[in-house]
Scaffold this motif. Sequence first.
Motif, mmCIF file in Angstrom:
data_model
loop_
_atom_site.group_PDB
_atom_site.id
_atom_site.type_symbol
_atom_site.label_atom_id
_atom_site.label_comp_id
_atom_site.label_asym_id
_atom_site.label_seq_id
_atom_site.Cartn_x
_atom_site.Cartn_y
_atom_site.Cartn_z
ATOM 1 N N UNK A 69 -22.819 -6.988 -9.606
ATOM 2 C CA UNK A 69 -24.102 -6.293 -9.753
ATOM 3 C C UNK A 69 -23.911 -4.800 -10.035
ATOM 4 N N UNK A 70 -22.945 -4.474 -10.894
ATOM 5 C CA UNK A 70 -22.738 -3.098 -11.312
ATOM 6 C C UNK A 70 -21.836 -2.265 -10.411
ATOM 7 N N UNK A 71 -21.361 -2.818 -9.294
ATOM 8 C CA UNK A 71 -20.463 -2.089 -8.403
ATOM 9 C C UNK A 71 -19.069 -2.674 -8.523
ATOM 10 N N UNK A 72 -18.069 -1.817 -8.784
ATOM 11 C CA UNK A 72 -16.689 -2.273 -8.942
ATOM 12 C C UNK A 72 -15.976 -2.252 -7.596
ATOM 13 N N UNK A 73 -15.211 -3.317 -7.337
ATOM 14 C CA UNK A 73 -14.423 -3.456 -6.122
ATOM 15 C C UNK A 73 -12.971 -3.684 -6.516
ATOM 16 N N UNK A 74 -12.046 -3.103 -5.757
ATOM 17 C CA UNK A 74 -10.628 -3.370 -5.944
ATOM 18 C C UNK A 74 -10.254 -4.508 -5.013
ATOM 19 N N UNK A 75 -9.505 -5.470 -5.527
ATOM 20 C CA UNK A 75 -8.931 -6.528 -4.698
ATOM 21 C C UNK A 75 -7.427 -6.476 -4.881
ATOM 22 N N UNK A 76 -6.709 -6.779 -3.820
ATOM 23 C CA UNK A 76 -5.250 -6.811 -3.892
ATOM 24 C C UNK A 76 -4.757 -8.090 -3.232
ATOM 25 N N UNK A 77 -3.549 -8.484 -3.598
ATOM 26 C CA UNK A 77 -2.908 -9.637 -2.972
ATOM 27 C C UNK A 77 -1.404 -9.437 -3.057
ATOM 28 N N UNK A 78 -0.675 -10.207 -2.272
ATOM 29 C CA UNK A 78 0.780 -10.134 -2.280
ATOM 30 C C UNK A 78 1.316 -9.466 -1.033
ATOM 31 N N UNK A 79 2.632 -9.260 -1.021
ATOM 32 C CA UNK A 79 3.279 -8.689 0.162
ATOM 33 C C UNK A 79 4.541 -7.942 -0.254
ATOM 34 N N UNK A 80 4.852 -6.889 0.490
ATOM 35 C CA UNK A 80 6.080 -6.120 0.258
ATOM 36 C C UNK A 80 6.869 -6.032 1.549
ATOM 37 N N UNK A 81 8.161 -5.751 1.405
ATOM 38 C CA UNK A 81 9.005 -5.471 2.558
ATOM 39 C C UNK A 81 9.714 -4.144 2.312
ATOM 40 N N UNK A 82 10.137 -3.534 3.395
ATOM 41 C CA UNK A 82 10.844 -2.265 3.321
ATOM 42 C C UNK A 82 11.076 -1.762 4.730
ATOM 43 N N UNK A 83 11.423 -0.517 4.865
ATOM 44 C CA UNK A 83 11.601 0.116 6.168
ATOM 45 C C UNK A 83 10.916 1.476 6.097
ATOM 46 N N UNK A 84 9.610 1.474 6.370
ATOM 47 C CA UNK A 84 8.792 2.662 6.206
ATOM 48 C C UNK A 84 8.631 3.357 7.553
ATOM 49 N N UNK A 85 9.367 4.454 7.732
ATOM 50 C CA UNK A 85 9.345 5.183 8.989
ATOM 51 C C UNK A 85 8.524 6.464 8.901
ATOM 52 N N UNK A 86 7.775 6.589 7.838
ATOM 53 C CA UNK A 86 6.865 7.728 7.627
ATOM 54 C C UNK A 86 5.818 7.257 6.620
ATOM 55 N N UNK A 87 4.829 8.102 6.388
ATOM 56 C CA UNK A 87 3.853 7.782 5.350
ATOM 57 C C UNK A 87 4.632 7.699 4.038
ATOM 58 N N UNK A 88 4.496 6.581 3.319
ATOM 59 C CA UNK A 88 5.379 6.294 2.193
ATOM 60 C C UNK A 88 4.610 5.854 0.956
ATOM 61 N N UNK A 89 4.932 6.485 -0.165
ATOM 62 C CA UNK A 89 4.388 6.011 -1.451
ATOM 63 C C UNK A 89 5.144 4.737 -1.804
ATOM 64 N N UNK A 90 4.383 3.639 -1.961
ATOM 65 C CA UNK A 90 5.018 2.350 -2.223
ATOM 66 C C UNK A 90 4.915 1.919 -3.679
ATOM 67 N N UNK A 91 4.026 2.560 -4.434
ATOM 68 C CA UNK A 91 3.884 2.156 -5.826
ATOM 69 C C UNK A 91 2.814 2.927 -6.556
#
Length: 153
Positions: A69-91
């Motif tokens: 109805x004219x409003x855009x929504x973001x949807x995401x799916x999937x999963x990542x692994x890593x060792x994030x010990x701080x705020x981290x840019x993942x992609x």
Amino acid sequence: MSQNRRSILAAALAVPAALTVATATPAAAAPAVAAAGGVEAGEWTDLVLEAGVTPTAGATPQVRLITIAGTAFLQARGQITGNFTADTRIGTLPAALTRPTWYVRATAARNNSQGINACRLDINPAGAVTVFGGNTGNAITWVQFDNVQAIWR
């Protein structure tokens, strides 16, 4: 403002019914989508991951835009692994996806550690995707995106 929330909620509640009909009877997909008040679903596109961020086998992180109805929504799916010990840019968002006009924030599931089982996910206007909440005493070892949905614009 509450009127806008009601219209968004009404449109969002119409989506499962439209998608159920579309899945059950492919020939009826077009009338079901039109009946839902104008639902347009974009194609799933892989998220561009940073070095050190690994997609889980069979669950490559992907995003798409859905317009209801004219409003855009973001949807995401999937999963990542890593060792994030701080705020981290993942992609970064794929180049084909329209960039947001402001920060988009959502909550994503993460490994349950010390009673914390969610983290914040931010997408900035440049398209950078960042996970917040990890620290040296409570590292984020995986993030699952299947519940991530946010108003895009």
